[in-house]
Design an enzyme around this catalytic site. Structure first.
Site, short mmCIF file in Angstrom:
data_model
loop_
_atom_site.label_atom_id
_atom_site.label_comp_id
_atom_site.label_asym_id
_atom_site.label_seq_id
_atom_site.Cartn_x
_atom_site.Cartn_y
_atom_site.Cartn_z
N ASP A 120 78.88 85.95 -60.89
CA ASP A 120 78.06 85.95 -62.10
C ASP A 120 76.69 86.59 -61.83
O ASP A 120 76.26 86.69 -60.68
CB ASP A 120 77.84 84.52 -62.60
CG ASP A 120 79.14 83.89 -63.08
OD1 ASP A 120 80.09 84.64 -63.39
OD2 ASP A 120 79.20 82.65 -63.13
N1 URA Z 1 82.23 80.46 -60.13
C1 URA Z 1 81.23 80.61 -61.03
O1 URA Z 1 81.06 79.79 -61.91
N2 URA Z 1 80.43 81.70 -60.92
C2 URA Z 1 80.56 82.62 -59.94
O2 URA Z 1 79.78 83.56 -59.88
C3 URA Z 1 81.59 82.44 -59.01
C4 URA Z 1 82.41 81.37 -59.12
#
Ligand code: URA
Length: 253
Positions: free
Chosen positions: A125
């Site tokens: 993310d």
């Molecule tokens: N899980 C999440 O919620 N975000 C990420 O970036 C990776 C795994």
């Protein structure tokens, strides 16, 4: 066999037109060349005149990759594209995408040619930091990311609320994700402090870690990926820095 009876083509360009195609049967690859018909290809293989990455092959079903070097006798008919693998320490505030109209992308951090040929093996993310693997080898990245290979993705998590003792059992049993209509695979939680934990998951569902903690109404404040399968983020890399993988690291996957 005299395959020179067919029009000679000075430099053969084999087409891997379908970007999803990562391998092709050797007989199909050779018959796609203008100079060989199918019968000639069969004979070449029987006579063991074809080699893939230096090894003679006779099986028409033998899989050839775009990275393989293919020769007929001493002539190279496919040079083999170089396979490329990078490890990036993803910083906060950039998108795990190859292009984005608004924000910097992780590819902007790479000073490499032909970046459009690269893809990300398991996105993070916008504000998640840590290990990001970038390659042009689709088979390799699938091995890393597909849940069937069961390679753990390990995250360090910091949360808003205290992490309860009951979380570990719930994560191990799996959580139902209504949107995908699935139950997550068993995950392991190790408490590092009241609001800090290490979580190991073998899938990479959309916002998976945040949704798992969200089940307990506990907001994830910081998320950092430490490891994917056998590959650990190199501690010498500062956020935003990257390096090519070493041959042993590539082979471990
Ligand atoms: N899980 C999440 O919620 N975000 C990420 O970036 C990776 C795994």
């Amino acid at each position: 066999m005299n395959y020179a009876t067919r029009p000679a083509c000075a430099r053969v360009v084999l087409r891997w037109t379908n970007s999803c195609a990562t391998q092709m049967r050797v007989d199909r690859l050779l018959s796609n060349l203008p100079r060989f018909n199918r019968k000639q290809v069969r004979l070449l293989l029987v006579e063991r005149r074809v080699s893939v990455d230096g090894v003679a092959v006779s099986d028409p079903h033998h899989d050839v990759r775009e990275f393989s070097r293919v020769c007929v006798d001493d002539e190279v008919v496919q040079t083999g594209k170089p396979a490329r693998y990078f490890m990036l320490h993803k910083p906060r505030g950039c998108v795990s995408a190859t292009a984005d109209p608004q924000h910097p992308t992780v590819l902007d951090l790479l000073d490499e040619p032909d970046k459009h040929q690269l893809h990300i093996a398991g996105r993070l993310d916008f504000n998640t930091t840590g290990l990001l693997l970038i390659t042009n080898d689709g088979q390799w990245s699938r091995r890393l990311t597909q849940p069937t290979t069961k390679l753990p993705k390990v995250y360090r998590v910091e949360t808003e609320q205290v992490i309860g003792d009951e979380y570990a059992a719930t994560f191990k049993a799996g959580l139902y994700f209504a949107f995908e209509d699935l139950t997550t695979q068993p995950a392991e939680l190790e408490l590092l402090g009241p609001k800090t934990a290490r979580l190991s998951i073998i899938e990479g569902r959309y916002h998976q870690v945040k949704r798992m903690f969200g089940h307990f109404d506990n907001k994830v404040l910081a998320l950092h990926r430490e490891r994917m399968g056998p590959l650990e983020l190199d501690s010498a890399l500062a956020p935003g820095e990257y390096r090519a993988l070493h041959p042993q690291e590539i082979q471990q996957v």
